[in-house]
Each structure stands twice: as structure tokens, then as C-alpha cells.
Design a protein around this motif. Structure first.
Motif, short mmCIF file in Angstrom:
data_model
loop_
_atom_site.label_atom_id
_atom_site.label_comp_id
_atom_site.label_asym_id
_atom_site.label_seq_id
_atom_site.Cartn_x
_atom_site.Cartn_y
_atom_site.Cartn_z
N GLY A 39 4.65 21.10 -2.47
CA GLY A 39 3.36 20.42 -2.62
C GLY A 39 3.46 19.16 -3.46
N MET A 40 4.67 18.69 -3.73
CA MET A 40 4.85 17.51 -4.58
C MET A 40 5.08 16.27 -3.73
SD MET A 40 7.36 18.88 -7.52
CE MET A 40 7.22 17.52 -8.66
N TRP A 41 4.89 15.12 -4.38
CA TRP A 41 5.13 13.84 -3.71
C TRP A 41 6.28 13.13 -4.40
CZ3 TRP A 41 2.75 13.92 0.67
CH2 TRP A 41 1.51 14.57 0.78
N PRO A 42 6.88 12.12 -3.75
CA PRO A 42 7.96 11.38 -4.43
C PRO A 42 7.44 10.67 -5.68
CG PRO A 42 7.77 10.70 -2.13
CD PRO A 42 6.63 11.60 -2.40
N ASN A 43 8.37 10.32 -6.56
CA ASN A 43 8.02 9.67 -7.82
C ASN A 43 7.95 8.16 -7.62
OD1 ASN A 43 7.88 8.63 -10.36
ND2 ASN A 43 9.92 9.34 -10.99
N PHE A 44 6.73 7.63 -7.61
CA PHE A 44 6.56 6.20 -7.34
C PHE A 44 6.95 5.32 -8.53
CE2 PHE A 44 4.12 8.07 -3.95
CZ PHE A 44 4.49 7.28 -2.88
N ASN A 45 7.36 5.94 -9.65
CA ASN A 45 7.87 5.15 -10.77
C ASN A 45 9.37 4.88 -10.64
OD1 ASN A 45 5.48 5.08 -12.60
ND2 ASN A 45 5.67 7.28 -12.30
N SER A 46 10.00 5.49 -9.65
CA SER A 46 11.46 5.47 -9.62
C SER A 46 12.00 4.37 -8.71
CB SER A 46 11.97 6.82 -9.12
OG SER A 46 13.32 6.69 -8.75
N LEU B 77 -3.24 -6.71 5.57
CA LEU B 77 -4.25 -6.13 4.66
C LEU B 77 -4.28 -4.62 4.79
CD1 LEU B 77 -7.12 -8.75 5.03
CD2 LEU B 77 -5.62 -8.39 3.07
N LEU B 78 -4.09 -4.15 6.02
CA LEU B 78 -4.05 -2.71 6.24
C LEU B 78 -2.87 -2.10 5.48
CD1 LEU B 78 -5.74 -0.86 8.16
CD2 LEU B 78 -3.78 -0.93 9.71
N GLY B 79 -1.72 -2.76 5.54
CA GLY B 79 -0.55 -2.27 4.82
C GLY B 79 -0.79 -2.25 3.32
N LEU B 80 -1.40 -3.33 2.83
CA LEU B 80 -1.66 -3.44 1.39
C LEU B 80 -2.59 -2.34 0.90
CD1 LEU B 80 -1.39 -5.55 -1.07
CD2 LEU B 80 -3.66 -6.26 -0.38
N THR B 81 -3.74 -2.22 1.54
CA THR B 81 -4.72 -1.22 1.08
C THR B 81 -4.22 0.19 1.38
OG1 THR B 81 -5.87 -1.55 3.16
CG2 THR B 81 -6.75 -2.70 1.27
N GLY B 82 -3.56 0.35 2.53
CA GLY B 82 -3.05 1.67 2.88
C GLY B 82 -2.03 2.16 1.85
N ALA B 83 -1.12 1.26 1.45
CA ALA B 83 -0.09 1.66 0.49
C ALA B 83 -0.71 2.03 -0.84
CB ALA B 83 0.90 0.50 0.30
N LEU B 84 -1.65 1.21 -1.32
CA LEU B 84 -2.27 1.50 -2.62
C LEU B 84 -3.06 2.82 -2.57
CD1 LEU B 84 -3.42 -2.02 -3.82
CD2 LEU B 84 -1.64 -0.57 -4.80
N THR B 85 -3.76 3.03 -1.44
CA THR B 85 -4.51 4.28 -1.30
C THR B 85 -3.56 5.47 -1.31
OG1 THR B 85 -5.99 3.02 0.13
CG2 THR B 85 -6.28 5.40 0.11
N LEU C 140 -1.54 6.29 -13.25
CA LEU C 140 -1.78 5.07 -12.47
C LEU C 140 -0.95 3.94 -13.08
CD1 LEU C 140 -5.55 5.02 -11.55
CD2 LEU C 140 -3.59 5.51 -10.10
N ASN C 141 0.30 3.89 -12.72
CA ASN C 141 1.24 2.95 -13.32
C ASN C 141 1.38 1.75 -12.38
OD1 ASN C 141 3.18 1.87 -14.94
ND2 ASN C 141 4.77 3.39 -14.47
N TRP C 142 0.37 0.88 -12.41
CA TRP C 142 0.29 -0.18 -11.39
C TRP C 142 1.55 -1.01 -11.23
CZ3 TRP C 142 -3.22 1.01 -8.19
CH2 TRP C 142 -4.42 1.60 -8.62
N PRO C 143 2.17 -1.51 -12.32
CA PRO C 143 3.36 -2.35 -12.10
C PRO C 143 4.44 -1.64 -11.28
CG PRO C 143 2.66 -2.48 -14.37
CD PRO C 143 1.84 -1.40 -13.74
N ALA C 144 4.56 -0.33 -11.48
CA ALA C 144 5.59 0.40 -10.74
C ALA C 144 5.22 0.56 -9.27
CB ALA C 144 5.80 1.78 -11.36
N PHE C 145 3.96 0.35 -8.95
CA PHE C 145 3.54 0.53 -7.55
C PHE C 145 3.75 -0.74 -6.73
CE2 PHE C 145 0.17 3.84 -9.01
CZ PHE C 145 1.21 4.69 -9.36
N VAL C 146 4.08 -1.85 -7.41
CA VAL C 146 4.20 -3.13 -6.70
C VAL C 146 5.27 -3.10 -5.60
CG1 VAL C 146 4.85 -5.57 -6.95
CG2 VAL C 146 3.22 -4.54 -8.53
N PRO C 147 6.50 -2.63 -5.89
CA PRO C 147 7.52 -2.73 -4.83
C PRO C 147 7.13 -2.01 -3.54
CG PRO C 147 8.55 -2.25 -6.93
CD PRO C 147 7.07 -2.15 -7.15
#
Lengths: 467, 179
Positions: free
Chosen positions: A150-157, B64-72, B92-99
Motif C-alpha cells: 500500500g506504499m508509494w515510491p519516495n518522491f524525495n529520492s 498543462l495536463l502533464g503538469l497538473t497531473g504530476a502534481l496531483t 509536501l516537499n515541493w522542491p523535491a517534486f520538481v524533477p
């Protein structure tokens, strides 16, 4: 007062060619019998592919213990080979996308070729993260798929970012390649004599007609893809470098890594394109399209990126001293004079020293010498990744935890096996695909310009093929 | 089935002649015609009077779909569905979600560019009346054609043939729906 002489650019296509002779030159290669050397090379490639599959089979059966990994060095040849193959792929995208945006028309001679190399190199690269996980049956945990925990990948990694970066890179490269191939598949569809060939090329040509209403959307798509692939290719090796730079291992934790990795990737990739191109143009008689001018231009790119890599090596050393962190300083002294000094100096000789020969115009136009250097550079770039990965892990903080890393036979057989994978694909590509972008080469011929005919007589059209 | 006339196909010697002929056909007021060439001819869009390709808008929507879809997706997974404390980093570690967001934006935009282009071009297509002409098959090699289609409101067989002939056609051929 000094006078300036206008030096016109050399024609991109050598010899007397018109549109149909270009079609014939490239298009007939798929119908002519393959040269004997092709069968020998294909035999060797398939044998090596079998070695790869055997090595992977044994790895899955026995586990990663068959590799030379030890306690401090938990990342060995698998990541070295992964980074090396991904890096090689980057030259293809640079040629197809970045040089397209810069309107470097000479790229059309080699872009098909280089894009094929990208795709096959990325396939070879993807083998390693796929198999190194040990329990290969749960490799899907790398993707954001529902699983039993039930876990997801680590998006910090960064390792997870890598999955997305390389996956996207592979998909986009494949699409870009296919878009370029469609008009050329249509050429082959309308040209080949065998019925099977017509049907198969016809399927891949998707019913392309070459109408301007199609070309209009096509050119737009091509430009947008080039615009998307350019930041993508830079992001991919940046993210690959994050695998190292985001950790706190001495020698890895540096901000220079992203640009330095990208420059190194382009460097090794251009070397690989040169190696492949010099062989292929000889065997298939394509020197009119891939001329010595191309080799010279590519050697200039090689020299530039090689110097950037050399600058990065020296800058790393300087920052290690200037940063005044004891462990960081030790990591670099240890690289140059420690137990892996042999690898470090191999890297320096191959990557920093060898491309400097290309300051000489004579040497950068010499086909044999270029071929030699192109191989030296790829050996050097493999050692760069080896030096970065292994020296930092083997001797990090506590001397009591240090150990020397020695690869095993299975490390070597897996690596050598990926050449089998690469060349099996590449030789099939040379055999059955249009290896030069036919439509794009025609587009850069002087006759393709509608205004060419304003100044030339109609009688001249067929005689005078290049200006 | 009656064999309907699809259009008149005229061959021109080279890209320069094709461009001039296209201008004439455009000035005569035809809408449903196309020029065929082994490679895109520079300036042909204007010569034919074509509007800009709509592909850019398709790509924008997909991007835009890719952008919003990924963030969601990332927000749902990392914050709502199963938050995991990793080295005390915020959920919610936004900088890490950028790539990942960037990569998915590029991925979806590329899908838009490639499949949007095929969609706008009406591909893949199993057959087209033009392929009934054996001469037309050399359009992917070294020949240049204009076809005025019979569906055009101005179309009459004689007038269209005359126009293409006056524009300097080398050969003229009638194209039918069935072979």
C-alpha cells in the motif's frame, strides 16, 4: 587597411547528387545484399547478447553476490555502466534536437544514425537499474503502481527521479526518431521491389503522402519535439548526477556535478557517434553525405566538451582544497594518489589530454586518428564514472570501514554483454532502416531552395548538382 | 460503385515551379488542393495560403495536463494516501517534486506533439486515391505535384486542368477514387 576575404561554407553534400541519387544511395542499401562483414559482426553481436542473457539469468538465480560488490562499495559496475550508456545516448539528442534549434544543417547527415544510437544505448543503460535490484520480481516498486504494501515510491529520492527522467527520455527519443522516420519509410514503401517490404514499410509509413498540409504539421511537430528534447536531455544527466550529488559522500556532494555530467555525456556520445559513423560510411559508401567536414565539426565538439570536462576535474580539485573540508580534500588526494590512481590517471589521459590533439586541423581531419581518439575517449569516460563511484565509496570517512573493490567475471560479462545488445539492435537498424534521414538531406541541398531556380537555367538543373 | 473523380494531379519540374504554381492555384481561389514534395518546400505555406498549424495548442493542453497531473499524483501519494516521514522532511516537499513534475510535463507534451501531428494529418490511413497513380509514388523520391480536389466548390474538370497546365505542368493526370 586589411582586406577580408569571404570564405563560403563547404557544400554539405559532396559529389554530383540530385534528389533521386540521394534516394538511391540510401534507399537501396536495404535491398542490396548485406556486406559479408555485416554477417560476421551480427554473429559476434548475437553471441555477446547470449552472454548478457546468461549473466542476467545467473544473477536472478543467485543474487547480486555474484558481483564484486563489498561492504563500503555497494555500487559497482552496474551504476558505472548505467551512467556510461545513458551518457552515450545524449549525443544523439544533442545532434537531433539542439543542433536543429541552432540550424546546424550538417546534422542531417548523421542525426538518424545518432538517434538510433541513443535509443539502443538507453536500452542498454536501462538493463542495469532493472537487474541490480536483486529481487527482480519486485522491480515494479520503482514505479508509482499499487503494491501489496500500500506504499508509494519516495518522491524525495533522486533514484526515483531517475526512473522518471530516463523513462521519459527513452519514450521521447523513440517518438522523435519515429517521427523522423515516417517520410523515409514512405520513400522505401514506394521504392522497394519485394511485396513483403512494401507491406512492412507501408505499415510504418502510416500512409504518409508528402502533401504540404502534412509537412506543415510535421515540421511544427519536429520543432516542438526539438524544443522539448533540449531541456529534457539536460535534465536527464542532471538528475543522473543527483544520484551522486544529493548524497553526503565525499567527492560526490558537489554542485558542479550537473553541468559536468552533461558535458561528459555529450563528450562520450560524440565519440561513440564518430566510432560508428567512420565504420558505417566506409562499409556503405556514404562518404558523400558524411564527409570529412562532418568529422572535423564533430571533432571540434569533442575538443570543446573534452576541455569542459577537463575544467570540471580541475575545478573539483580546487573546490575540495578551497572548501576546507577534511574528508573532501582526502577524497581528491586519494583519487589521484591512492589505491585507484591507475584509474584516475587513465581517465585524465583519455579525457583531458587526448582531445587536445584536435587543435591541429590536420589531425581533426584525419579519419584514422579520429577513430583512434573516439575509442580512447569512451574508455576514458567509462573510467570517469568508475573513479567517481568507486573511489568515493571505498575510502570515505572511517578508515576501519575501507575496503578495496575488485570486480568479478560476472561484472565483466554483463558489461561486455551489453555491447552484444547494443550492436544486435544497431546492425539490424543498419540492415533494415534508412540509415540517413533521406528527406532531411534533400532539404539541405541547394536544389531544394525554390529560389535556386530563379538564377539557374532549366538546362542546368540536371547537370549542376551542387553550388 | 461509381468511380468518382477525386481530383486533377499535375506534375512540376522542381520546387521553384511548384511554388509558383501553388501561388496561381491559391490566387484562383481554390481551397481544397495540396502540393506534394519529397521534403517540405520553404515558403510553401504562404504560397498555398495556409494558416498556422494548430499543433501548438494541442501541445500546450497536453503539457498543462502533464503538469497538473504530476502534481496531483505526487501530492495524493506523498501527502494524503500514505505519508512517510523520510529524514524529517516535510510531506509536501515541493522542491523535491520538481524533477518528476518536469519530466511528466515533457512526456505529455511530446505525446501531444507526436500524436497530435498524426491526428491533424489524418494518419494512419490505410489508403488514399492518390496512391492509384503510379507516377505519384515518386513524390517520395524526386517528383513534385499539385492536386486540386473535386470537392472544392470552384472545381470543374476543364478549368482546373487548364489552370494547372498554364502554371507549367509537365504531366496532368485524372485521379479516381477507385483504381
Amino acid at each position: 587597411m586589411s582586406t577580408y576575404e569571404y570564405v563560403p561554407e563547404q557544400p554539405l553534400i559532396k559529389g554530383k547528387h540530385n534528389f533521386s541519387s540521394i534516394t538511391a544511395l540510401v534507399g537501396d542499401l536495404v535491398e542490396k545484399p548485406a556486406p559479408a562483414g555485416w554477417y560476421i559482426a551480427f554473429g559476434i553481436a548475437v553471441t555477446l547478447l547470449a552472454v548478457l542473457l546468461g549473466s542476467i539469468g545467473y544473477l536472478v538465480w543467485e543474487g547480486t553476490g555474484i558481483w564484486g560488490l563489498n561492504n563500503p562499495v555497494g555500487w559497482g559496475w552496474a551504476i558505472v555502466n548505467f551512467v556510461w550508456w545513458v551518457g552515450i545516448g545524449h549525443a544523439g539528442t544533442l545532434i537531433s534536437a539542439i543542433l536543429f534549434l541552432f540550424r546546424q544543417d550538417w546534422r542531417t547527415a548523421i542525426n538518424r544514425f545518432a538517434e538510433a544510437m541513443t535509443i539502443f544505448a538507453v536500452i542498454c543503460a536501462l538493463v542495469f537499474p532493472g537487474i541490480h535490484v536483486g529481487r527482480i520480481w519486485v522491480a515494479y516498486w520503482m514505479f508509482p503502481l499499487p503494491n501489496q504494501m500500500g506504499m508509494w515510491p519516495n518522491f524525495n529520492s533522486p533514484l526515483l527521479w531517475d526512473v522518471f527522467a530516463v523513462g521519459t527520455y527513452f519514450t521521447v527519443s523513440l517518438l522523435f526518431w519515429f517521427v523522423g522516420l515516417v517520410p523515409d519509410f514512405a520513400t522505401l514503401r514506394d521504392r522497394v521491389k519485394s511485396k513483403v517490404g512494401r507491406i512492412v514499410y507501408g505499415i510504418f509509413a502510416l500512409g504518409w503522402r508528402g502533401g504540404n498540409r502534412q509537412w506543415q504539421n510535421y515540421e511544427k511537430a519536429y520543432m516542438i519535439l526539438a524544443g522539448l528534447a533540449t531541456p529534457l536531455v539536460l535534465s536527464v544527466h542532471t538528475i543522473v548526477s543527483f544520484d551522486f550529488a544529493v548524497s553526503i559522500v565525499p567527492g560526490w556532494h558537489t554542485t558542479i556535478f550537473p553541468p559536468y555530467f552533461v558535458a561528459g555525456a555529450v563528450f562520450s556520445g560524440f565519440a561513440m557517434v564518430l566510432t560508428l559513423m567512420i565504420i558505417a560510411r566506409k562499409i556503405y559508401g556514404l562518404s558523400d553525405i558524411m564527409s570529412d567536414d562532418h568529422i572535423e565539426k564533430m571533432n571540434i565538439v569533442l575538443m570543446t566538451t573534452g576541455s569542459m570536462v577537463g575544467f570540471a576535474y580541475i575545478m573539483e580539485f580546487f573546490i575540495a582544497w578551497y572548501g576546507a573540508v577534511e574528508y573532501e580534500r582526502f577524497a581528491f588526494i586519494n583519487r589521484a594518489f591512492g589505491p585507484y590512481a591507475w584509474a584516475y590517471w587513465t581517465m585524465m589521459a583519455c579525457n583531458v589530454f587526448s582531445p587536445q590533439f584536435f587543435w591541429s586541423k590536420k589531425l581533426r581531419r584525419s579519419v584514422g586518428f579520429t577513430f583512434f581518439i573516439s575509442i580512447v575517449v569512451n574508455i576514458g569516460m567509462w573510467f570517469e564514472r568508475f573513479v567517481i563511484t568507486v573511489t568515493s565509496l571505498a575510502n570515505d570517512y572511517l578508515p576501519s570501514a575501507w575496503d578495496y573493490y575488485t570486480p568479478t567475471l560476472f561484472d565483466a560479462s554483463t558489461y561486455i554483454g551489453t555491447f552484444g545488445l547494443f550492436f544486435t539492435f544497431f546492425l539490424l537498424f543498419l540492415r533494415f532502416f534508412p540509415m540517413v534521414a533521406i528527406a532531411e538531406v534533400k532539404m539541405i541541398m541547394p536544389q531544394a531552395d525554390p529560389h535556386y531556380y530563379d538564377k539557374h537555367d532549366h538546362a542546368e538543373v540536371n547537370e549542376k548538382q551542387t553550388v | 460503385m461509381a468511380n468518382k473523380l477525386f481530383g486533377i494531379l499535375a506534375e512540376y519540374e522542381h520546387p521553384g515551379a511548384l511554388l509558383k504554381a501553388a501561388e496561381k492555384v491559391r490566387d484562383a481561389g481554390y481551397q481544397k488542393f495540396d502540393t506534394y514534395s519529397p521534403f517540405p518546400v520553404h515558403g510553401m505555406d504562404d504560397a498555398m495560403g495556409l494558416k498556422n498549424s494548430k499543433l501548438g495548442w494541442i501541445v500546450l493542453v497536453h503539457g498543462l495536463l502533464g503538469l497538473t497531473g504530476a502534481l496531483t499524483m505526487i501530492t495524493f501519494m506523498a501527502h494524503f494516501d500514505y505519508p512517510v516521514n523520510i529524514s524529517g522532511k516535510p510531506f509536501l516537499n515541493w522542491p523535491a517534486f520538481v524533477p518528476v513534475t518536469f519530466e511528466l510535463t515533457v512526456l505529455l507534451s511530446s505525446f501531444g506533439a507526436v500524436f497530435g501531428m498524426f491526428f491533424l494529418n489524418g494518419l494512419p490511413k490505410h489508403h488514399h486515391p492518390l496512391f492509384n497513380s503510379s507516377n505519384f509514388l515518386r513524390t517520395t523520391d524526386d517528383k513534385f505535384f499539385i492536386c486540386i480536389e473535386s470537392e472544392d466548390t470552384l472545381f470543374t474538370e476543364d478549368k482546373a486542368t487548364q489552370l494547372l497546365k498554364d502554371a507549367g505542368a509537365v504531366t496532368i493526370e485524372k485521379i479516381y477514387d477507385n483504381d
